[in-house]
Design an enzyme around this catalytic site. Structure first.
Site, PDB file in Angstrom:
ATOM      1  CD  GLU A 182      -2.132  -3.559  -3.509  1.00 42.39           C
ATOM      2  OE1 GLU A 182      -2.905  -4.382  -2.939  1.00 42.39           O
ATOM      3  OE2 GLU A 182      -2.513  -2.520  -4.051  1.00 42.39           O
ATOM      4  CB  CYS A 213      -6.072  -3.100  -1.672  1.00 37.62           C
ATOM      5  SG  CYS A 213      -4.815  -1.820  -1.767  1.00 37.62           S
TER       6      CYS A 213
END
Length: 476
Positions: A220, A254
């Site tokens: 990720e 993020c």
């Protein structure tokens, strides 16, 4: 006084010991029962529910300032509800699934069994230190794996706390959090699956290391997530919603909106609404509800990014009435940046802070072409009530995930997978997809009492030719 080197050596030794314990346990007992998995999930629930205040204090200490309410909202509550979701669905997920058997294999049976991969390594970042450590662990433990977590150097208060709490509930051969171990010492070993959350550059290094052992990876990796406000959408509502997603955790998310597309001519009205919203929410950058940047390096990077943009002709607008950038508290006021250009740092690098560059557009095609010219982002956000606009953006772009008429919230949906694509990552966790990510879907074929395939065994001749002709004719 104990030096750092012996402590580090102790932790290196501990990761070796724990890894070997888990590897041995995963081979000796490769398929934990449903009840054993439920027990593991219950232990995580207990850790979270009984230690909320301690967890919040540790996160606050690591950040310098992050409100307890924000940690409970963004991390504790999400992990508690994730445990409940996994417990609710686990029995159905574990059940072997029957599969179709072709007529050529009449009487035989097919099924697939999700089985644990073994030992899962998790490297979590500092920005959501609880959720990005415990979240993958929940999915991996539900799938029957053993788990070891390495947390970021900037999260060592929380890491030491979780080490103590996890060690009190779990044996080392099932789940462990290990403070102080170097990334290289942690990563370079034959994991059965590996999870990394961080930058694309480091993700490539992790993947290269994993390739030595043919270890499957879940990455990720973030990136520059675009936000689009369509011409039909109310700017006040858009400001209320997207600014929460942008400035919660001081933009250190993020999946935070990285840059904003507004219809040409809408910037002034949007900025007016943004000031109203953020002055009501924070009032000042010194508000205890506004999180600090994680360290001095991050503060300097954000400062340099604004200076680079303004030096090259951009205009920065502070959105709260009070407070200036403060290096001591690492508080940087929420700021929008206008007239941005592609050679500016703010448009080249993921921002990961309280800056929101605004780009103006005349047509939706401009926006789509711009997004598609860059790396595929981890998230994409669109504000519109027009179905045609929605479909045009959805089916002409690609991103890890999408929220429409809000931001971040697709990540909070337990029944949907979370993950990136291309430069923003690979693989998924959350939902059933997370359970499957950490499982080997093992196909099992069971032959009938009589095997029809032997009718096709040598010596080949007329019978074989006739049967093969029928099989091809009817696509059997």
């Amino acid at each position: 006084m104990t030096s750092a080197a012996p402590i580090l050596n102790q932790e290196v030794s501990r990761i070796d010991q724990v890894f070997e314990k888990q590897r041995r346990a995963s081979r000796e007992k490769p398929y934990p029962s449903y009840q054993e998995r439920i027990d593991a999930l219950n232990k995580i629930d207990k850790i979270l529910m009984e230690n909320q205040d301690e967890i919040c204090k540790a996160v606050n200490a690591d950040y310098g300032n992050r409100s307890h309410q924000e940690t409970k909202l963004l991390e504790v509550a999400q992990m508690v509800s994730s445990v409940a979701y996994h417990k609710k669905h686990l029995k159905a997920w574990m059940k072997p699934e029957k599969r179709h058997v072709g007529i050529s294999f009449l009487g035989a049976k097919n099924r697939v069994i999700p089985q644990p991969k073994g030992v899962v390594g998790v490297v979590s970042p500092w920005n959501y230190p609880l959720g990005l450590a415990i979240g993958p662990a929940i999915a991996a433990l539900a799938a029957g794996n053993r788990v070891i977590v390495k947390m970021a150097a900037n999260s060592q208060n929380l890491c030491r706390l979780l080490d103590k709490l996890v060690s009190a509930e779990f044996s080392d051969d099932q789940f462990a959090v290990i403070p102080g171990v170097r990334a290289s010492a942690f990563t370079d070993r034959p994991w059965d699956h590996f999870v990394f959350t961080g930058s694309p550059a480091t993700g490539k290094v992790v993947m290269e290391t994993a390739s030595k052992y043919l270890t499957p990876v879940t990455l990720e990796l973030g990136g520059k997530s675009p936000t689009i406000v369509a011409k039909d959408y109310d700017l006040r509502i858009a400001a209320e919603r997207l600014l929460f997603g942008k400035f919660v955790n001081c933009g250190q998310t993020c999946t935070a909106p990285d840059y904003l597309f507004l219809p040409r001519g809408a910037a002034d009205e949007f900025i007016k609404h943004a000031k109203d919203v953020l002055n009501e929410r924070y009032g000042t950058a010194d508000s205890p509800d506004f999180t600090s940047l994680i360290d001095d390096t991050a503060f300097q990077r954000i400062t340099d990014t604004v200076e680079d943009a303004t030096r090259k002709g951009a205009k920065s607008v502070q959105l709260v009435a009070k407070g200036q950038p403060n290096a001591e508290s690492r508080k940087f006021p929420p700021t929008v940046v206008l007239d941005v250009k592609e050679d500016m740092l703010i448009m080249r690098d993921e921002i990961f802070g309280p800056l929101l560059p605004i780009k103006l557009y005349d047509s939706l095609d401009e926006v789509i072409n711009y997004i598609n010219a860059g790396e595929r982002p981890l998230a994409l956000y669109l504000f519109t009530n027009d179905k045609q606009t929605e479909d045009k953006v959805l089916f002409n772009t690609l991103s890890g995930g999408v929220s429409i008429n809000d931001t971040l919230l697709h990540v909070a949906q337990h029944d949907m997978p979370f993950g990136g694509v291309g430069n923003s990552g690979m693989g998924h966790y959350h939902g059933k997809e997370g359970f499957l990510e950490f499982s080997k879907i093992r196909p099992v074929f069971k032959q009938a009492k009589k095997s029809g395939i032997l009718m096709l065994a040598p010596p080949y001749g007329e019978r074989f030719d006739k049967m093969m002709k029928l099989m091809l004719k009817f696509r059997l």
